[in-house]
Design an enzyme around this catalytic site. Structure first.
Site, PDB file in Angstrom:
ATOM      1  N   GLN A  87      40.067  30.651  42.764  1.00 47.06           N
ATOM      2  CA  GLN A  87      39.009  30.862  41.732  1.00 47.06           C
ATOM      3  C   GLN A  87      39.597  30.469  40.300  1.00 47.06           C
ATOM      4  O   GLN A  87      38.796  30.148  39.529  1.00 47.06           O
ATOM      5  CB  GLN A  87      38.690  32.350  41.744  1.00 47.06           C
ATOM      6  CG  GLN A  87      37.609  32.831  42.923  1.00 47.06           C
ATOM      7  CD  GLN A  87      38.679  33.597  44.026  1.00 47.06           C
ATOM      8  OE1 GLN A  87      39.788  33.074  44.263  1.00 47.06           O
ATOM      9  NE2 GLN A  87      38.084  34.373  44.774  1.00 47.06           N
ATOM     10  N   ASP A  97      38.099  44.497  39.951  1.00 52.43           N
ATOM     11  CA  ASP A  97      36.974  44.666  40.877  1.00 52.43           C
ATOM     12  C   ASP A  97      36.867  46.236  41.012  1.00 52.43           C
ATOM     13  O   ASP A  97      35.637  46.636  41.388  1.00 52.43           O
ATOM     14  CB  ASP A  97      37.275  44.148  42.410  1.00 52.43           C
ATOM     15  CG  ASP A  97      37.530  42.423  42.293  1.00 52.43           C
ATOM     16  OD1 ASP A  97      36.626  42.007  42.011  1.00 52.43           O
ATOM     17  OD2 ASP A  97      38.683  42.294  41.737  1.00 52.43           O
TER      18      ASP A  97
HETATM   19  O1  MRU Z   1      36.977  37.785  45.495  1.00 55.43           O
HETATM   20  P1  MRU Z   1      36.183  37.588  44.325  1.00 55.43           P
HETATM   21  O2  MRU Z   1      36.257  36.272  43.708  1.00 55.43           O
HETATM   22  O3  MRU Z   1      35.030  38.125  44.214  1.00 55.43           O
HETATM   23  O4  MRU Z   1      37.170  38.469  43.521  1.00 55.43           O
HETATM   24  C1  MRU Z   1      36.888  38.891  42.385  1.00 55.43           C
HETATM   25  C2  MRU Z   1      37.633  38.104  41.057  1.00 55.43           C
HETATM   26  O5  MRU Z   1      37.016  37.215  40.824  1.00 55.43           O
HETATM   27  C3  MRU Z   1      38.886  39.016  40.573  1.00 55.43           C
HETATM   28  O6  MRU Z   1      39.335  39.978  41.513  1.00 55.43           O
HETATM   29  C4  MRU Z   1      38.635  39.289  39.059  1.00 55.43           C
HETATM   30  O7  MRU Z   1      39.692  38.928  38.542  1.00 55.43           O
HETATM   31  C5  MRU Z   1      37.855  40.404  38.993  1.00 55.43           C
HETATM   32  S1  MRU Z   1      36.094  40.657  39.121  1.00 55.43           S
HETATM   33  C6  MRU Z   1      35.635  40.570  37.435  1.00 55.43           C
END
Ligand code: MRU
Length: 369
Positions: free
Chosen positions: A208, A249
């Site tokens: 990501q 998250d």
């Molecule tokens: O698995 P994802 O891409 O949904 O994970 C979330 C994230 O992108 C990260 O953990 C992020 O730093 C926090 S979400 C604002």
């Protein structure tokens, strides 16, 4: 946020047909920019599970719109409200770690009862979905305003030299409805003409950082460099990181932070090198029920295939290639938890606070309830 010359949010209602929810499908970014139409709650569940949409704030907004899509199709059921309860269960099960998901679903359900008509249910879920999305965008903008002084102070301390900020994964506008959490202070600093540079962790296995954060920063004109996930410690030891800002998250009311796997290692390295480590989040990402994040936050385990394969652009177009021996076992913990003691502070839409119960509840007294 900017994509070329256009302003985009990550999720919205189709202007011509408001029974359709539109999203930016993030799976093939940065190489393909696709907009996807979602018509049913099942479409939304797939979009969340398979990460067409992702990131805490956006998952929450998507769940809000998912409830609206369920409402639209609830007319043929004996009890539209019961259909919504089923939809809520489906959506809740789609991804376990980001707390915004259940937060948004509960907000939707709280406004409704068995006594509401089909028309009332549709109107109420539509209004609430839009409110959740608007509030998310506003909160992220405020996070930017509250985080800006941190970067400005570092810039003053360095007498105007470039401030180097490290971030992990994508807590940018693609992870929310707009602005992002970790990136909001970065965009605000850049717009205020403060010299900054961002170290972007690639963030295996789904990259990501390399795919999404890099693309976002480029669209906004912010100088950045992609690094391997393991390079951060070296950079910090050599004075090349002034500040770490990550997203989350789910953060407990005691300050433990669940974020994309690898965040904990960055926090350890930051602690060892006295680099300030901040977590940016809207109030919707607090878990008001869990005290012990390390032991009690559910950590999503995704398919081992995501570790074994890597996707990129080849002469044939987007391609996925195998990295490991084909029969290699692989395990894929998508998140880890950084204990509060390693977090310098939290940047929220209501201001900065320490990562502890007293400071968090002082800013968000409603969390006590
Ligand atoms: O698995 P994802 O891409 O949904 O994970 C979330 C994230 O992108 C990260 O953990 C992020 O730093 C926090 S979400 C604002």
């Amino acid at each position: 946020m900017r994509v070329g010359k256009h302003h985009f949010r990550t999720i919205w209602l189709d202007e011509l047909d408001p029974r359709i929810v539109q999203i930016i499908d993030q799976r093939n970014l940065p190489h393909e920019f696709n907009i996807e139409d979602l018509r049913t709650v099942d479409d939304m569940v797939t979009a969340i599970k398979d990460m067409h949409v992702r990131g805490a704030g956006l998952i929450g907004a998507a769940a809000g719109y998912g409830m609206y899509l369920a409402a639209l199709h609830s007319g043929s059921f004996k009890s539209p409200y019961n259909h919504l309860l089923d939809a809520a269960d489906l959506l809740t099960a789609s991804r376990p770690t980001a707390v915004n998901l259940s937060w948004a679903i509960n907000r939707q359900l709280k406004t409704l009862t068995h006594h509401h008509s089909y028309e009332q249910i549709v109107q109420s879920t539509k209004t609430m979905a839009q409110t959740i999305a608007d509030e998310d965008a506003r909160a992220c903008f405020q996070i930017g305003q509250h985080g800006l002084p941190l970067i400005r102070d570092l810039s003053l301390l360095k007498t105007g030299a470039v401030v180097n900020i490290l971030t992990h994964c994508n807590a940018g506008w693609l992870a929310f409805v707009d602005h992002g959490s970790a990136t909001a202070p970065i965009y605000a600093a850049h717009d205020a003409h403060i010299k900054i540079h961002v170290w972007v962790d690639e963030t295996r296995p789904r990259n990501q950082g390399a795919r999404l954060t890099a693309w976002e920063l480029e669209q906004h004109g912010v100088p950045y460099t992609v690094i391997t996930d393991n390079a951060g410690g070296h950079l910090m030891q050599n004075g090349l990181v002034d500040l770490v800002i990550v997203g989350t998250d789910r953060t407990t009311y005691t300050g433990d932070v669940a974020n994309k796997t690898g965040t904990y290692l960055k926090a350890l390295a930051a602690h060892d090198n006295q680099v300030p480590f901040y977590v940016a989040l809207p109030g919707s990402s607090f878990d008001w029920e869990t005290a012990d994040g390390v032991n009690d936050i559910p950590i999503e385990q995704r398919a081992g295939e995501e570790v074994k394969f890597i996707q990129g652009l080849s002469h044939q177009g987007l391609t996925s290639v195998l990295l490991t021996p084909s029969e290699s076992p692989a395990i894929n913990y998508a998140f880890d938890v950084t204990p509060a003691r390693l977090v310098t502070g939290l940047i929220t839409e209501r201001g900065l606070c320490h990562a502890d119960e007293e400071s968090i509840l002082a800013l968000f007294p409603e969390g006590r309830a």
